[in-house]
Enzyme design. Structure first.
Site, mmCIF file in Angstrom:
data_model
loop_
_atom_site.group_PDB
_atom_site.id
_atom_site.type_symbol
_atom_site.label_atom_id
_atom_site.label_comp_id
_atom_site.label_asym_id
_atom_site.label_seq_id
_atom_site.Cartn_x
_atom_site.Cartn_y
_atom_site.Cartn_z
ATOM 1 N N ASP A 47 0.842 -1.202 0.000
ATOM 2 C CA ASP A 47 0.000 0.000 0.000
ATOM 3 C C ASP A 47 0.881 1.257 0.000
ATOM 4 O O ASP A 47 0.384 2.377 -0.056
ATOM 5 C CB ASP A 47 -1.021 -0.004 1.152
ATOM 6 C CG ASP A 47 -0.370 0.022 2.528
ATOM 7 O OD1 ASP A 47 0.869 -0.086 2.610
ATOM 8 O OD2 ASP A 47 -1.106 0.147 3.533
ATOM 9 N N SER A 48 2.211 1.047 0.011
ATOM 10 C CA SER A 48 3.139 2.165 -0.227
ATOM 11 C C SER A 48 2.891 2.761 -1.616
ATOM 12 O O SER A 48 3.418 3.826 -1.935
ATOM 13 C CB SER A 48 4.592 1.700 -0.090
ATOM 14 O OG SER A 48 4.816 0.517 -0.822
ATOM 15 N N ASP A 86 -1.197 -6.360 -0.339
ATOM 16 C CA ASP A 86 -1.156 -5.669 0.954
ATOM 17 C C ASP A 86 -2.544 -5.141 1.295
ATOM 18 O O ASP A 86 -3.145 -4.406 0.500
ATOM 19 C CB ASP A 86 -0.172 -4.489 0.818
ATOM 20 C CG ASP A 86 0.394 -4.069 2.159
ATOM 21 O OD1 ASP A 86 0.185 -4.789 3.148
ATOM 22 O OD2 ASP A 86 1.074 -3.028 2.189
ATOM 23 N N LYS A 116 -0.887 -9.532 3.113
ATOM 24 C CA LYS A 116 -0.158 -9.035 4.288
ATOM 25 C C LYS A 116 -1.057 -8.057 5.037
ATOM 26 O O LYS A 116 -1.792 -7.286 4.401
ATOM 27 C CB LYS A 116 1.133 -8.329 3.843
ATOM 28 C CG LYS A 116 1.884 -7.648 4.976
ATOM 29 C CD LYS A 116 3.222 -7.129 4.522
ATOM 30 C CE LYS A 116 3.190 -5.719 3.948
ATOM 31 N NZ LYS A 116 2.617 -4.678 4.832
ATOM 32 N N GLU A 118 -1.045 -5.413 8.716
ATOM 33 C CA GLU A 118 -0.194 -4.808 9.745
ATOM 34 C C GLU A 118 -0.748 -5.062 11.144
ATOM 35 O O GLU A 118 -1.959 -4.990 11.356
ATOM 36 C CB GLU A 118 -0.092 -3.290 9.512
ATOM 37 C CG GLU A 118 0.606 -2.934 8.222
ATOM 38 C CD GLU A 118 0.795 -1.427 8.052
ATOM 39 O OE1 GLU A 118 0.519 -0.649 8.993
ATOM 40 O OE2 GLU A 118 1.228 -1.032 6.953
ATOM 41 N N GLU A 185 9.510 -4.510 10.494
ATOM 42 C CA GLU A 185 9.946 -3.234 9.912
ATOM 43 C C GLU A 185 10.469 -2.283 10.985
ATOM 44 O O GLU A 185 9.846 -2.099 12.053
ATOM 45 C CB GLU A 185 8.770 -2.555 9.178
ATOM 46 C CG GLU A 185 9.158 -1.170 8.636
ATOM 47 C CD GLU A 185 8.168 -0.568 7.663
ATOM 48 O OE1 GLU A 185 7.163 -1.232 7.330
ATOM 49 O OE2 GLU A 185 8.412 0.577 7.230
HETATM 50 O O1 KIV Z 1 3.333 -1.071 1.598
HETATM 51 C C1 KIV Z 1 4.486 -1.462 1.691
HETATM 52 O O2 KIV Z 1 5.300 -1.377 0.765
HETATM 53 C C2 KIV Z 1 4.888 -2.036 2.954
HETATM 54 C C3 KIV Z 1 6.329 -1.956 3.284
HETATM 55 C C4 KIV Z 1 6.648 -0.612 3.820
HETATM 56 C C5 KIV Z 1 6.701 -2.989 4.258
HETATM 57 O O3 KIV Z 1 4.063 -2.455 3.713
#
Ligand code: KIV
Length: 284
Positions: A47-48, A86, A116, A118, A185
């Site tokens: 989600d970056s 994500d 994934k 968090e 992280e």
């Molecule tokens: O969204 C992403 O790229 C991430 C990384 C910062 C671990 O979750």
């Protein structure tokens, strides 16, 4: 280039053999093609993308539909790579049911291999629900960008003994809930080392040192494309921003001084047709 797509079992075998696993984000079709050609073991459609693609200040505004669309493009670019989707902010926090349904979208609509999410202790029930629904969950603890508001910004975590103990508790909760892998992280390497010795699932680091089973970086950092800021843990392997800006300014200059396009960039008329054309135009 990897020919056969790796599975979770392959990552466990690599862990057992002490073979390090390479993991990189991608957000679009061409970058995913490059990642697969480069032989990356895993891709994360993070989600970056909120910051790296859309220019948001953080990841919080990113939606499920944006994530799914980027996952679809990345899958088309890297059909033979293990890809993790994500889960964006508020796509899993509200309830276990919400977590299962949104995790399922990544598999059904975008052919992801895992998702994934968090958090540690506080999302354990979501990880358990997703796992019980038959999906591969990857945990993400330490510096968790979606809760950077609570953490006081994008700050390293686990730097005091008490804080480090909380990160370890999160790691254990993620594994006990059934996650297949864990990403740590922004914590000191000593903390990651302890987690790595304590857990049986593969442990990855982004900004958490070398004592684990693999590394993740954000592709836009690695290639020098993201310019807003560079975290301490990033290594830039090239600077595409400089190359792109130079190419664009060269193009701009060549248009203005009529160096572009030259003959080699133009289509030719079929032999004899130019005379006929000019004659036609005269008759007109
Ligand atoms: O969204 C992403 O790229 C991430 C990384 C910062 C671990 O979750």
């Amino acid at each position: 280039m990897s020919s056969k797509k790796l599975s979770v079992i392959d990552f466990y075998k690599k862990k057992e053999k002490g073979e390090k696993i390479s993991w990189l984000t991608s957000y679009d079709f061409p970058t995913a093609q490059f990642a697969e050609a480069a032989g990356l073991d895993m891709i994360l459609v993070g989600d970056s993308l909120g910051m790296c693609v859309y220019g948001y200040k953080g990841t919080v505004p990113v939606t499920m539909d944006q994530c799914i669309m980027h996952c679809e493009a990345v899958r088309r670019g890297a059909p033979n790579t293990f890809i993790v989707g994500d889960m964006p902010f508020l796509s899993y926090q509200a309830s276990d049911e919400q977590a299962v349904l949104n995790a399922g979208r990544f598999l059904k609509e975008a052919d992801m291999d895992a998702i994934k999410l968090e958090g540690g202790v506080r999302v354990a029930s979501k990880i358990r629900a997703i796992t019980e629904a038959g999906m591969n969950a990857v945990g993400h603890i330490g510096l968790t960008p979606q809760s950077s508001g609570q953490l006081g910004g994008h700050k390293a975590q686990g730097r005091t003994a008490d804080a480090a103990q909380m990160v370890v508790e999160d790691a254990v909760a993620v594994q006990e809930a059934g996650a297949k892998m864990l990403l740590v992280e922004g914590v000191p390497p000593e903390v990651t080392r302890y987690i790595h010795t304590k857990l049986t699932i593969p442990v990855y680091s982004i900004g958490a040192g070398v004592y684990c089973d693999g590394q993740l970086l954000i592709v836009s950092d690695l290639i020098g494309q993201f310019q807003a800021f560079t975290p301490k843990f990033v290594k830039k392997y090239c600077n595409v921003s400089e190359m792109i800006i130079k190419a664009m300014s060269d193009y701009c200059a060549e248009v203005k001084n009529e160096q572009f396009p030259s003959d080699e960039h133009c289509y030719k008329m079929i032999d004899g047709e130019e005379e006929k054309f000019l004659k036609l135009m005269k008759e007109d």
